[in-house]
Design an enzyme around this catalytic site. Structure first.
Site, PDB file in Angstrom:
ATOM      1  N   LEU A 198      10.843   1.885   6.628  1.00 58.12           N
ATOM      2  CA  LEU A 198      10.880   2.588   5.206  1.00 58.12           C
ATOM      3  C   LEU A 198      11.382   3.715   4.574  1.00 58.12           C
ATOM      4  O   LEU A 198      11.968   4.331   5.427  1.00 58.12           O
ATOM      5  CB  LEU A 198       9.690   2.668   5.466  1.00 58.12           C
ATOM      6  CG  LEU A 198       8.989   3.287   4.496  1.00 58.12           C
ATOM      7  CD1 LEU A 198       8.590   2.038   3.231  1.00 58.12           C
ATOM      8  CD2 LEU A 198       7.515   3.636   5.064  1.00 58.12           C
ATOM      9  N   GLU A 232      12.515   3.310  13.467  1.00 59.79           N
ATOM     10  CA  GLU A 232      11.307   4.367  13.129  1.00 59.79           C
ATOM     11  C   GLU A 232      10.048   4.181  13.775  1.00 59.79           C
ATOM     12  O   GLU A 232       9.857   2.886  15.091  1.00 59.79           O
ATOM     13  CB  GLU A 232      10.821   3.745  11.087  1.00 59.79           C
ATOM     14  CG  GLU A 232      10.482   2.493  11.487  1.00 59.79           C
ATOM     15  CD  GLU A 232      10.346   2.260  10.039  1.00 59.79           C
ATOM     16  OE1 GLU A 232      10.286   2.870   8.934  1.00 59.79           O
ATOM     17  OE2 GLU A 232       9.516   1.150   9.474  1.00 59.79           O
ATOM     18  N   LYS A 248       6.479  -1.751   1.717  1.00 54.44           N
ATOM     19  CA  LYS A 248       4.666  -0.908   2.414  1.00 54.44           C
ATOM     20  C   LYS A 248       4.029  -2.364   2.125  1.00 54.44           C
ATOM     21  O   LYS A 248       3.337  -2.323   1.426  1.00 54.44           O
ATOM     22  CB  LYS A 248       4.672   0.386   1.850  1.00 54.44           C
ATOM     23  CG  LYS A 248       4.154   1.837   3.069  1.00 54.44           C
ATOM     24  CD  LYS A 248       4.580   2.474   2.688  1.00 54.44           C
ATOM     25  CE  LYS A 248       3.088   3.739   3.078  1.00 54.44           C
ATOM     26  NZ  LYS A 248       3.149   3.394   4.764  1.00 54.44           N
ATOM     27  N   TYR A 260       0.938  -1.695  -0.024  1.00 55.00           N
ATOM     28  CA  TYR A 260      -0.258   0.079  -0.124  1.00 55.00           C
ATOM     29  C   TYR A 260       0.730   1.531  -0.094  1.00 55.00           C
ATOM     30  O   TYR A 260       1.776   1.789   0.325  1.00 55.00           O
ATOM     31  CB  TYR A 260      -0.996   0.137   1.109  1.00 55.00           C
ATOM     32  CG  TYR A 260      -0.537   0.736   2.434  1.00 55.00           C
ATOM     33  CD1 TYR A 260       0.321  -0.133   3.282  1.00 55.00           C
ATOM     34  CD2 TYR A 260      -0.670   1.935   2.865  1.00 55.00           C
ATOM     35  CE1 TYR A 260       1.000  -0.098   4.367  1.00 55.00           C
ATOM     36  CE2 TYR A 260       0.028   1.958   4.548  1.00 55.00           C
ATOM     37  CZ  TYR A 260       0.917   0.844   5.392  1.00 55.00           C
ATOM     38  OH  TYR A 260       1.254   1.679   6.005  1.00 55.00           O
TER      39      TYR A 260
HETATM   40  N1  PDD Z   1       3.145   6.071   7.064  1.00 52.21           N
HETATM   41  N2  PDD Z   1       7.200   4.440   8.634  1.00 52.21           N
HETATM   42  C1  PDD Z   1       6.729   4.482   8.398  1.00 52.21           C
HETATM   43  C2  PDD Z   1       6.590   2.500   8.639  1.00 52.21           C
HETATM   44  C3  PDD Z   1       5.541   4.816   7.812  1.00 52.21           C
HETATM   45  O1  PDD Z   1       4.301   3.262   7.704  1.00 52.21           O
HETATM   46  C4  PDD Z   1       5.366   5.811   7.089  1.00 52.21           C
HETATM   47  C5  PDD Z   1       4.258   6.597   6.645  1.00 52.21           C
HETATM   48  C6  PDD Z   1       6.469   6.260   6.871  1.00 52.21           C
HETATM   49  C7  PDD Z   1       7.329   7.854   6.389  1.00 52.21           C
HETATM   50  O2  PDD Z   1       6.686   8.123   4.968  1.00 52.21           O
HETATM   51  P1  PDD Z   1       6.791   8.679   4.096  1.00 52.21           P
HETATM   52  O3  PDD Z   1       6.883  10.046   4.648  1.00 52.21           O
HETATM   53  O4  PDD Z   1       6.964   8.429   2.385  1.00 52.21           O
HETATM   54  O5  PDD Z   1       5.332   9.258   4.385  1.00 52.21           O
HETATM   55  C8  PDD Z   1       7.553   5.509   8.281  1.00 52.21           C
HETATM   56  C9  PDD Z   1       1.956   6.462   5.733  1.00 52.21           C
HETATM   57  C10 PDD Z   1       1.547   7.954   5.748  1.00 52.21           C
HETATM   58  C11 PDD Z   1       0.739   5.788   6.259  1.00 52.21           C
HETATM   59  O6  PDD Z   1       1.016   4.902   7.257  1.00 52.21           O
HETATM   60  O7  PDD Z   1      -0.083   6.151   7.340  1.00 52.21           O
END
Ligand code: PDD
Length: 295
Positions: free
Chosen positions: A208, A184, A151, A33
């Site tokens: 990620l 993270e 992801k 996703y």
């Molecule tokens: N989440 N680490 C994890 C485990 C994440 O699921 C996310 C993003 C990030 C930050 O990534 P980015 O800057 O590309 O949004 C780091 C999204 C926002 C979510 O699952 O809602």
């Protein structure tokens, strides 16, 4: 419409949207996703999100059945049915549904679900005062087990960490690696500031590769901060001048409390980076409005 769910190209209301109980995303988390949001009518950094979606899919041997350009055009086509500007968009693609069993050969085509609904911004005081986080002892999935840079629809590692943080009313919870270094958050990346140096766990860690993280590193370099991508533990984090998290939906959010210990928030560096990040968004959206073929 103000909100919708598209399932395999059919549009449903949020109430009507249903997926098979034999879907492998439901059964095994066998899915990938992405999440981004629109500013005005522009999906921010959509190319990077779709690149990462395809990378996640490649890494689990899933064929998404479209090119990246077709996928972006398809998302914008669906967006035409929504008449509001700032929306949350999640695209979730499972391997498909079929008889219960491990082999992906049991299914023929993926199930693609796209959610679009009004974006709910985080409360203003989260930015003006900072949020409370937990650093748990729960390990982030190791790359060799389930690479966090995929992801995937399997976020149980993150959910379990989040449950631990919720016990101390944490807004977000951060996991560690085998060395006890912070990796993270459940849905965000982390940064700390020490003087003019900005430190974040390196890409080689079990994380990620956040799209916001990458932009923030670029902005920090432009602003003449020194960037260090290196590991650190809870003690070092508690000793930082400023700490903040990043994600596509939250941008840059200051952190005020870590495991109920006070850290300063939001400091000058966090404020500068966030205001430059907002400029970056504006520039991207202006550019995309005139150059995107999809709109
Ligand atoms: N989440 N680490 C994890 C485990 C994440 O699921 C996310 C993003 C990030 C930050 O990534 P980015 O800057 O590309 O949004 C780091 C999204 C926002 C979510 O699952 O809602």
């Amino acid at each position: 419409m103000k909100e919708l769910v598209s399932i395999n190209d059919q549009i449903y209301s949020i109430k009507e949207a249903k997926i098979s109980v034999f879907d492998r995303g439901f059964l095994f988390g066998d899915a990938v996703y992405e999440v981004t949001r629109s500013y005005g009518r522009i999906f921010f950094q959509i190319e990077d999100h779709i690149d990462r979606l395809f990378n996640s899919a490649d890494n689990i041997n899933m064929n998404l059945g479209r090119t990246k350009e077709q996928m972006i055009a398809h998302i914008y086509e669906i967006y035409k049915k929504i008449d509001i500007d700032n929306i949350y968009m999640r695209i979730q693609i499972s391997r498909g549904d079929g008889p219960i069993g491990m082999s992906p050969k049991l299914v023929k085509t993926p199930n693609e679900v796209i959610y679009m609904y009004p974006f709910q911004p985080s409360p203003g005081e989260y930015y003006s005062q900072g949020v409370s986080i937990c650093v748990t002892e729960r390990r982030r999935n190791a790359k060799r087990a389930l690479d966090p840079n995929i992801k995937s629809g399997n976020y149980l590692n993150n959910v379990l960490a989040f449950i631990e943080g919720e016990k101390i009313n944490a807004y977000e919870t951060f996991m560690v690696n085998a060395q006890g270094h912070v990796t993270e958050g459940t849905t965000s990346n982390i940064f700390m500031v020490k003087g003019k140096t900005i430190i974040t766990p390196p890409e080689e860690y079990d994380i990620l590769k956040g799209i916001t993280r990458k932009i923030v590193i670029g902005i920090a370099q432009n602003e003449k901060f020194k960037i260090e991508e290196k590991g650190f533990g809870l003690e070092e984090l508690l000793d930082a001048d400023e700490v903040f998290l990043t994600s596509s939906t939250r941008e840059i959010m200051p952190i005020r409390l870590i495991n109920q210990n006070k850290v300063s928030a939001p400091g000058a560096a966090t404020r500068i980076l966030h205001s430059k990040y907002k400029e970056f968004i504006n520039d991207y959206c202006k550019r995309a409005a005139s150059t995107h073929p999809w709109k």
